[in-house]
Design an enzyme around this catalytic site. Structure first.
Site, PDB file in Angstrom:
ATOM      1  NE  ARG A  51      -0.416  -0.258   4.752  1.00  9.13           N
ATOM      2  CZ  ARG A  51      -0.847  -0.598   5.908  1.00  9.13           C
ATOM      3  NH1 ARG A  51      -2.121  -0.696   6.133  1.00  9.13           N
ATOM      4  NH2 ARG A  51      -0.010  -0.877   6.879  1.00  9.13           N
ATOM      5  CE  LYS A 148       4.142 -20.855  10.612  1.00  4.43           C
ATOM      6  NZ  LYS A 148       5.230 -19.911  10.880  1.00  4.43           N
ATOM      7  CG  ASP A 177       5.702 -26.052   6.683  1.00  5.82           C
ATOM      8  OD1 ASP A 177       6.910 -25.771   6.814  1.00  5.82           O
ATOM      9  OD2 ASP A 177       5.029 -26.556   7.588  1.00  5.82           O
ATOM     10  CG  HIS A 178      10.333 -21.847   5.634  1.00  6.62           C
ATOM     11  ND1 HIS A 178       9.538 -21.466   6.688  1.00  6.62           N
ATOM     12  CD2 HIS A 178      11.591 -21.888   6.124  1.00  6.62           C
ATOM     13  CE1 HIS A 178      10.290 -21.285   7.756  1.00  6.62           C
ATOM     14  NE2 HIS A 178      11.540 -21.543   7.456  1.00  6.62           N
ATOM     15  CE  LYS A 182      14.170 -24.841   7.411  1.00  8.08           C
ATOM     16  NZ  LYS A 182      15.109 -23.727   7.484  1.00  8.08           N
ATOM     17  CD  GLU A 216      13.380 -20.119  15.649  1.00  9.80           C
ATOM     18  OE1 GLU A 216      13.680 -19.238  14.845  1.00  9.80           O
ATOM     19  OE2 GLU A 216      12.234 -20.277  16.102  1.00  9.80           O
ATOM     20  CG  ASP A 235       5.761 -19.118  14.886  1.00 11.29           C
ATOM     21  OD1 ASP A 235       5.346 -18.622  13.823  1.00 11.29           O
ATOM     22  OD2 ASP A 235       6.950 -19.042  15.254  1.00 11.29           O
ATOM     23  CG  HIS A 240       7.789 -24.930  10.456  1.00 10.39           C
ATOM     24  ND1 HIS A 240       7.310 -24.688   9.191  1.00 10.39           N
ATOM     25  CD2 HIS A 240       8.101 -23.707  10.958  1.00 10.39           C
ATOM     26  CE1 HIS A 240       7.339 -23.378   8.948  1.00 10.39           C
ATOM     27  NE2 HIS A 240       7.809 -22.765  10.014  1.00 10.39           N
ATOM     28  CE  LYS A 339      10.178 -17.398  17.719  1.00  8.53           C
ATOM     29  NZ  LYS A 339      10.911 -17.685  16.477  1.00  8.53           N
TER      30      LYS A 339
HETATM   31  C1  BG6 Z   1       8.825 -19.372  10.875  1.00  9.16           C
HETATM   32  C2  BG6 Z   1       8.365 -18.961  12.238  1.00  9.16           C
HETATM   33  O1  BG6 Z   1       7.822 -20.092  10.210  1.00  9.16           O
HETATM   34  O2  BG6 Z   1       9.976 -20.204  11.004  1.00  9.16           O
HETATM   35  C3  BG6 Z   1       9.465 -18.235  12.989  1.00  9.16           C
HETATM   36  O3  BG6 Z   1       7.242 -18.110  12.106  1.00  9.16           O
HETATM   37  C4  BG6 Z   1      10.724 -19.074  13.012  1.00  9.16           C
HETATM   38  O4  BG6 Z   1       9.053 -17.911  14.309  1.00  9.16           O
HETATM   39  C5  BG6 Z   1      11.080 -19.547  11.604  1.00  9.16           C
HETATM   40  O5  BG6 Z   1      11.760 -18.278  13.532  1.00  9.16           O
HETATM   41  C6  BG6 Z   1      12.240 -20.531  11.641  1.00  9.16           C
HETATM   42  O6  BG6 Z   1      12.639 -20.801  10.329  1.00  9.16           O
HETATM   43  P1  BG6 Z   1      14.123 -21.249  10.003  1.00  9.16           P
HETATM   44  O7  BG6 Z   1      14.098 -21.555   8.549  1.00  9.16           O
HETATM   45  O8  BG6 Z   1      14.993 -20.095  10.358  1.00  9.16           O
HETATM   46  O9  BG6 Z   1      14.385 -22.438  10.863  1.00  9.16           O
END
Ligand code: BG6
Length: 488
Positions: A51, A148, A177-178, A182, A216, A235, A240, A339
């Protein structure tokens, strides 16, 4: 063997949230790499939308900086080509203005692949999709990607799916879902289904338990607003971690075709033993980080970081998950994610059973059960822990050694980011690594009772010092069963 790169047919990629964090950190660098590899046709365009009132030139400057911040050794020629294909449009979704400029930009290009990428707050999925539909921007070769979280529980996920589904057909919807993109996650499929030796052992007769850890060191960073309403269960676990569990536990699919793989994952989700009140109490742990040290420096606790002293949001979850089917009955899957933990480490550990009987004398030493360790990050790779004879004279002494395949060392290739792979799968229309609607809803069905019992529970999440491995209850969760979390 050189990597094979095929050029993609021309496409228009329209990124909503074009000035956002994901575009800056992941999408633009991923697209640049594909430019570098010569995969983008001259006629392919990237249309960033947000925007904000920006000129295309200003946006290109910003895009340039975004890529430069992530990629060392920029190639000037590729960068020039890359920037040329980028346009910027200002569309205000809430006020429903600016759509005509998008319509105009896409006009006459109805026959080429068109991909919308919604990197925006989930509350905007509905309005954006509806407007895309109203402005007749959906062609047969159009797809949409949504990030997501898809909903915050089963009911809201269903509502999001309904709205998006009223404009796009399921084969056009790419729920990203990334983790599925991987490298090592892909390798898990190769390992299981391109080798004959694992499958006969991949069951409760030979596997004692499975551990999935996604740890993390970062805190919530700039995402406190979102995170405090989500928490680690929504999250990370709902998507994941459950997706990783599915890939470990699923039956061999008939092929790599999207629905073959997704059918098998869905069966796993449906076989998860429901979390009743007693199971939630015994088999889940939720924690919240307190002040401590991370990456060498002192850090605030979660409550101070988000500025909300009464927050009950969990930043850590551990759970023991059971799967009720022939292959996995009696084999617990222990999951943990959090985290501000002791190190950044994501891995899957397949712990095999102890030997049924040892033929060796006690002096030979302890025989450790085999382990297959699939490391997602850092140092992506696969390691098999085996027992061998200690080399040299001195009788039979046994020693545990890793059969180690760290990809960076073994292959000397650049580690491709998950988004690079996933954006291109989406543009090509390959849904294998994307979640189907019924998978998302089945995952919520398992998660919802945990959310419910936690919210009824008066107890706050257990505090853990930043820089540790989470609350001691997480250690108790696994040790109660006579097992321990894997440590290198
Ligand atoms: C995201 C979460 O989907 O994945 C984050 O919303 C998280 O909170 C992240 O930090 C972790 O991804 P990666 O690829 O860094 O392990």
């Amino acid at each position: 063997m050189p990597v094979r790169m095929t050029q993609l047919a021309p496409f228009d990629l329209i990124v909503f949230g074009g000035t956002g964090d994901l575009a800056h950190r992941k999408l633009l660098p991923a697209l640049y790499y594909r430019e570098l590899d010569g995969q983008l046709h001259d006629d392919s365009r990237i249309i960033a939308v947000s925007r904000r009132d920006l000129s295309a030139e200003n946006y290109r400057d910003w895009a340039h900086k975004s890529v430069a911040a992530q990629v060392s050794n920029l190639c000037n020629m590729s960068m020039e080509r890359f920037l040329k294909r980028i346009t910027y449009l200002s569309v205000n979704v809430e006020e429903n203005t600016g759509w005509e400029s998008l319509e105009e930009t896409l006009k006459g290009r109805e026959n080429i692949d068109r991909a919308f990428y919604l990197s925006v707050a989930p509350s905007l999925f509905g309005p954006i999709c509806s407007a895309i539909g109203e402005h007749n921007l959906v062609t047969d070769e159009t797809r949409v990607t949504i990030e997501k979280p898809i909903g915050r529980d089963g009911e809201s996920a269903h509502a999001v799916n309904e709205t998006v589904g009223s404009v796009f057909k399921e084969h056009q919807i790419f729920r990203i879902d990334h983790y599925l993109g991987k490298e090592t996650v892909q390798n898990l499929m190769a390992l299981r289904f391109a080798n004959v030796m694992f499958e006969p052992l991949w069951n409760s007769a030979h596997i004692d338990h499975v551990q999935i850890t996604v740890a993390e060191t970062l805190g919530v960073e700039k995402r406190a607003g979102y995170y405090d309403t989500a928490g680690a269960l929504r999250d990370m676990v709902q998507n994941h971690l459950l997706q990783l569990l599915c890939l470990v536990a699923m039956e061999p699919p008939e092929s790599m075709a999207a629905d073959s793989v997704r059918d098998e994952k869905l069966k796993v989700l449906k076989a998860l033993v429901p979390m009743d009140e007693e199971r939630v109490r015994r088999n889940t742990v939720r924690g919240q980080y307190r002040p401590g040290a991370s990456a060498g420096g002192a850090v605030q606790g979660y409550l101070e970081e988000v500025g909300s002293p009464d927050s009950q949001t969990e930043t850590f979850v551990a759970a023991k998950v059971e799967i009720a089917n022939w292959r996995w009955a009696g084999v617990p899957f222990y999951m943990r994610t959090g985290k501000r933990l002791a190190s950044r480490l994501s891995e899957i550990v397949i712990q095999f059973k102890d030997l049924p009987h040892s033929i060796f004398l006690e002096e030979a030493g302890t025989i450790s059960a085999n382990q297959l360790i699939i490391r997602l990050q850092p140092d992506e790779g696969v390691k098999m822990q085996l027992m061998i004879k200690d080399p040299g004279p001195g009788g039979m002494r046994l020693r545990k050694v890793p059969l180690d395949m760290t990809f960076a060392e073994a292959f000397k290739v650049r580690n491709v980011d998950a988004y690079e792979r996933l954006i291109f799968d989406m543009i090509r229309g390959n849904q294998t690594l994307f979640m189907r609607r019924d998978e998302v809803e089945a995952a919520w069905k398992w998660i919802d009772p945990i959310l419910e019992h936690w919210s009824n529970d008066k107890e706050a999440p257990k505090g853990y010092t930043s820089g540790t491995w989470g609350p001691s209850a997480s250690i108790a969760l696994i040790e109660r069963d006579g097992r321990t979390w894997h440590e290198d």
